[in-house]
Design a protein around this motif. Structure first.
Motif, PDB file in Angstrom:
ATOM      1  N   ALA A  88     -17.203 -27.327 -18.865  1.00 26.37           N
ATOM      2  CA  ALA A  88     -17.137 -26.191 -17.941  1.00 26.37           C
ATOM      3  C   ALA A  88     -16.407 -26.566 -16.657  1.00 26.37           C
ATOM      4  CB  ALA A  88     -18.543 -25.687 -17.636  1.00 26.37           C
ATOM      5  N   TYR A  89     -16.654 -27.769 -16.174  1.00 25.14           N
ATOM      6  CA  TYR A  89     -15.980 -28.242 -14.957  1.00 25.14           C
ATOM      7  C   TYR A  89     -14.468 -28.313 -15.186  1.00 25.14           C
ATOM      8  CZ  TYR A  89     -14.739 -31.261 -11.015  1.00 25.14           C
ATOM      9  OH  TYR A  89     -14.165 -31.792  -9.889  1.00 25.14           O
ATOM     10  N   ALA A  90     -14.052 -28.843 -16.337  1.00 27.93           N
ATOM     11  CA  ALA A  90     -12.624 -28.963 -16.633  1.00 27.93           C
ATOM     12  C   ALA A  90     -11.966 -27.589 -16.758  1.00 27.93           C
ATOM     13  CB  ALA A  90     -12.425 -29.769 -17.921  1.00 27.93           C
ATOM     14  N   VAL A  91     -12.632 -26.666 -17.425  1.00 23.90           N
ATOM     15  CA  VAL A  91     -12.076 -25.320 -17.598  1.00 23.90           C
ATOM     16  C   VAL A  91     -11.978 -24.610 -16.248  1.00 23.90           C
ATOM     17  CG1 VAL A  91     -12.474 -23.041 -18.612  1.00 23.90           C
ATOM     18  CG2 VAL A  91     -12.872 -25.093 -19.980  1.00 23.90           C
ATOM     19  N   ALA A  92     -13.025 -24.715 -15.434  1.00 22.98           N
ATOM     20  CA  ALA A  92     -13.012 -24.078 -14.122  1.00 22.98           C
ATOM     21  C   ALA A  92     -11.919 -24.680 -13.233  1.00 22.98           C
ATOM     22  CB  ALA A  92     -14.380 -24.219 -13.461  1.00 22.98           C
ATOM     23  N   THR A  93     -11.748 -25.999 -13.289  1.00 18.43           N
ATOM     24  CA  THR A  93     -10.715 -26.659 -12.486  1.00 18.43           C
ATOM     25  C   THR A  93      -9.331 -26.168 -12.870  1.00 18.43           C
ATOM     26  OG1 THR A  93     -12.072 -28.652 -12.206  1.00 18.43           O
ATOM     27  CG2 THR A  93      -9.692 -28.885 -11.883  1.00 18.43           C
ATOM     28  N   GLU A  94      -9.073 -26.098 -14.175  1.00 19.71           N
ATOM     29  CA  GLU A  94      -7.763 -25.619 -14.638  1.00 19.71           C
ATOM     30  C   GLU A  94      -7.534 -24.166 -14.212  1.00 19.71           C
ATOM     31  OE1 GLU A  94      -5.223 -25.117 -18.819  1.00 19.71           O
ATOM     32  OE2 GLU A  94      -7.190 -26.109 -18.810  1.00 19.71           O
ATOM     33  N   LEU A  95      -8.559 -23.359 -14.312  1.00 18.57           N
ATOM     34  CA  LEU A  95      -8.444 -21.952 -13.932  1.00 18.57           C
ATOM     35  C   LEU A  95      -8.137 -21.813 -12.442  1.00 18.57           C
ATOM     36  CD1 LEU A  95      -8.785 -18.920 -14.502  1.00 18.57           C
ATOM     37  CD2 LEU A  95     -11.255 -19.244 -14.287  1.00 18.57           C
ATOM     38  N   LEU A  96      -8.805 -22.588 -11.615  1.00 23.72           N
ATOM     39  CA  LEU A  96      -8.629 -22.476 -10.170  1.00 23.72           C
ATOM     40  C   LEU A  96      -7.328 -23.106  -9.683  1.00 23.72           C
ATOM     41  CD1 LEU A  96     -12.292 -23.217  -9.030  1.00 23.72           C
ATOM     42  CD2 LEU A  96     -11.135 -21.001  -9.146  1.00 23.72           C
ATOM     43  N   GLN A  97      -6.668 -23.864 -10.547  1.00 21.20           N
ATOM     44  CA  GLN A  97      -5.393 -24.476 -10.174  1.00 21.20           C
ATOM     45  C   GLN A  97      -4.190 -23.644 -10.635  1.00 21.20           C
ATOM     46  OE1 GLN A  97      -6.027 -28.447 -11.856  1.00 21.20           O
ATOM     47  NE2 GLN A  97      -6.078 -29.297  -9.782  1.00 21.20           N
ATOM     48  N   GLN A  98      -4.441 -22.466 -11.182  1.00 14.61           N
ATOM     49  CA  GLN A  98      -3.340 -21.587 -11.559  1.00 14.61           C
ATOM     50  C   GLN A  98      -2.551 -21.188 -10.317  1.00 14.61           C
ATOM     51  OE1 GLN A  98      -4.942 -18.264 -13.758  1.00 14.61           O
ATOM     52  NE2 GLN A  98      -5.561 -19.521 -15.503  1.00 14.61           N
ATOM     53  N   SER A  99      -1.301 -20.775 -10.520  1.00 13.86           N
ATOM     54  CA  SER A  99      -0.454 -20.412  -9.387  1.00 13.86           C
ATOM     55  C   SER A  99      -1.006 -19.225  -8.604  1.00 13.86           C
ATOM     56  CB  SER A  99       0.962 -20.099  -9.887  1.00 13.86           C
ATOM     57  OG  SER A  99       0.927 -19.049 -10.853  1.00 13.86           O
ATOM     58  N   ASP A 100      -1.702 -18.329  -9.290  1.00  8.92           N
ATOM     59  CA  ASP A 100      -2.334 -17.175  -8.643  1.00  8.92           C
ATOM     60  C   ASP A 100      -3.802 -17.155  -9.078  1.00  8.92           C
ATOM     61  OD1 ASP A 100      -2.607 -14.895  -7.154  1.00  8.92           O
ATOM     62  OD2 ASP A 100      -1.911 -13.553  -8.740  1.00  8.92           O
ATOM     63  N   PRO A 101      -4.620 -18.035  -8.523  1.00  6.21           N
ATOM     64  CA  PRO A 101      -5.983 -18.222  -9.021  1.00  6.21           C
ATOM     65  C   PRO A 101      -6.882 -17.041  -8.687  1.00  6.21           C
ATOM     66  CG  PRO A 101      -5.684 -19.462  -7.012  1.00  6.21           C
ATOM     67  CD  PRO A 101      -4.335 -18.901  -7.361  1.00  6.21           C
ATOM     68  N   PRO A 102      -7.992 -16.915  -9.389  1.00  9.01           N
ATOM     69  CA  PRO A 102      -8.921 -15.823  -9.095  1.00  9.01           C
ATOM     70  C   PRO A 102      -9.565 -15.987  -7.720  1.00  9.01           C
ATOM     71  CG  PRO A 102      -9.882 -17.357 -10.677  1.00  9.01           C
ATOM     72  CD  PRO A 102      -8.457 -17.763 -10.506  1.00  9.01           C
ATOM     73  N   ASP A 103      -9.898 -14.835  -7.123  1.00 14.13           N
ATOM     74  CA  ASP A 103     -10.681 -14.882  -5.884  1.00 14.13           C
ATOM     75  C   ASP A 103     -12.142 -14.535  -6.158  1.00 14.13           C
ATOM     76  OD1 ASP A 103     -10.452 -12.169  -6.328  1.00 14.13           O
ATOM     77  OD2 ASP A 103      -9.294 -11.750  -4.521  1.00 14.13           O
ATOM     78  N   ALA A 104     -12.440 -14.192  -7.412  1.00 17.54           N
ATOM     79  CA  ALA A 104     -13.822 -14.013  -7.868  1.00 17.54           C
ATOM     80  C   ALA A 104     -13.919 -14.582  -9.271  1.00 17.54           C
ATOM     81  CB  ALA A 104     -14.221 -12.539  -7.868  1.00 17.54           C
ATOM     82  N   LEU A 105     -14.980 -15.312  -9.535  1.00 15.21           N
ATOM     83  CA  LEU A 105     -15.165 -15.919 -10.850  1.00 15.21           C
ATOM     84  C   LEU A 105     -16.512 -15.498 -11.406  1.00 15.21           C
ATOM     85  CD1 LEU A 105     -14.036 -17.711 -13.046  1.00 15.21           C
ATOM     86  CD2 LEU A 105     -14.916 -19.705 -11.821  1.00 15.21           C
ATOM     87  N   LEU A 106     -16.473 -14.726 -12.479  1.00 10.10           N
ATOM     88  CA  LEU A 106     -17.681 -14.310 -13.184  1.00 10.10           C
ATOM     89  C   LEU A 106     -18.060 -15.425 -14.150  1.00 10.10           C
ATOM     90  CD1 LEU A 106     -16.337 -11.745 -12.027  1.00 10.10           C
ATOM     91  CD2 LEU A 106     -17.075 -10.523 -14.066  1.00 10.10           C
ATOM     92  N   VAL A 107     -19.329 -15.765 -14.211  1.00  7.68           N
ATOM     93  CA  VAL A 107     -19.750 -16.883 -15.055  1.00  7.68           C
ATOM     94  C   VAL A 107     -20.971 -16.493 -15.879  1.00  7.68           C
ATOM     95  CG1 VAL A 107     -18.811 -18.622 -13.501  1.00  7.68           C
ATOM     96  CG2 VAL A 107     -21.183 -17.906 -13.236  1.00  7.68           C
ATOM     97  N   ASN A 108     -21.069 -17.099 -17.046  1.00  6.22           N
ATOM     98  CA  ASN A 108     -22.118 -16.787 -18.010  1.00  6.22           C
ATOM     99  C   ASN A 108     -23.176 -17.888 -18.003  1.00  6.22           C
ATOM    100  OD1 ASN A 108     -23.656 -16.030 -20.213  1.00  6.22           O
ATOM    101  ND2 ASN A 108     -22.042 -16.363 -21.729  1.00  6.22           N
TER     102      ASN A 108
END
Length: 211
Positions: free
Chosen positions: A130-150
């Motif tokens: 989960a940490y690796a997936v979240a890190t990759e997601l937040l390093q996108q060029s236009d990252p989310p400003d809200a993250l919904l999590v399960n």
């Protein structure tokens, strides 16, 4: 494996007249319970096999609508989602992630929101994954400003990844957790587990009485 061993012991010893089943379960376990003609109800277990099985589930579509509303109310528009595991590997029952993804896409379409599919991420319930997936997601060029999590594992991993990248919570990243209790970090929507349990007990009692 532990859950299956416990189930085997209960069936072999016949020390029960009815069974409430929660947590991980395999399709073959459901089939075995049916063959034993044992009254049982699945609690939060999404079975899609040939046999009819009584199941009590939360309304995940409603949960997603509330999560999206929380993000929009906070002024966020770039939503990401750590959905959960993608399917029924190893014969496990179909999991919640597909329903969350479908619910999110439906709600986005209803509201006219633009969806970046790269922000909808399958993710196992393991801290490091989960940490690796979240890190990759937040390093996108236009990252989310809200993250919904399960769930809590995803919430803690997303928070750790955000802080490691220097993101402030909630100023830079709003976390919206679909949790099992309000004690879970960043819980915004909580599964109605008490109510689900009461419904499951009522159904089981009727099955045991042959109704």
């Amino acid at each position: 494996q532990a859950e299956t061993s416990c189930l085997d012991s209960l069936i072999e010893n016949r020390r029960l007249d009815g069974l409430l089943v929660g947590g991980p379960l395999f399709a073959e376990d459901v089939e075995r319970l049916k063959r034993q003609k044992l009254a049982f109800v699945l609690l939060d277990g999404d079975y899609h096999g040939a046999a009819h099985v009584h199941t009590v589930l939360p309304d995940d579509a409603v949960a997603v609508r509330r999560m999206v509303a929380a993000a929009l109310d906070a002024g966020r528009r770039r939503c990401g989602f750590l959905l959960g595991p993608p399917g029924d590997e190893r014969g496990l029952l179909v999991r919640r992630a597909q329903r969350l993804r479908a619910g999110f896409l439906d709600e986005a379409a209803r509201l006219g929101l633009v969806v970046d599919q790269r922000r909808l991420c399958w993710c196992e319930y393991e801290d490091s994954v989960a940490y690796a997936v979240a890190t990759e997601l937040l390093q996108q060029s236009d990252p989310p400003d809200a993250l919904l999590v399960n769930g809590e594992v995803h919430a803690r991993a997303a928070e750790a990844a955000a802080r490691a990248l220097g993101r402030r919570i909630p100023e830079d990243l709003l976390l919206v957790n679909y949790a099992e209790s309000f004690d879970s970090p960043h819980a915004v929507v909580v599964k109605p587990l008490v109510e689900m349990g009461q419904v499951a007990v009522d159904i089981l009692w009727k099955l045991m009485r042959g109704e």
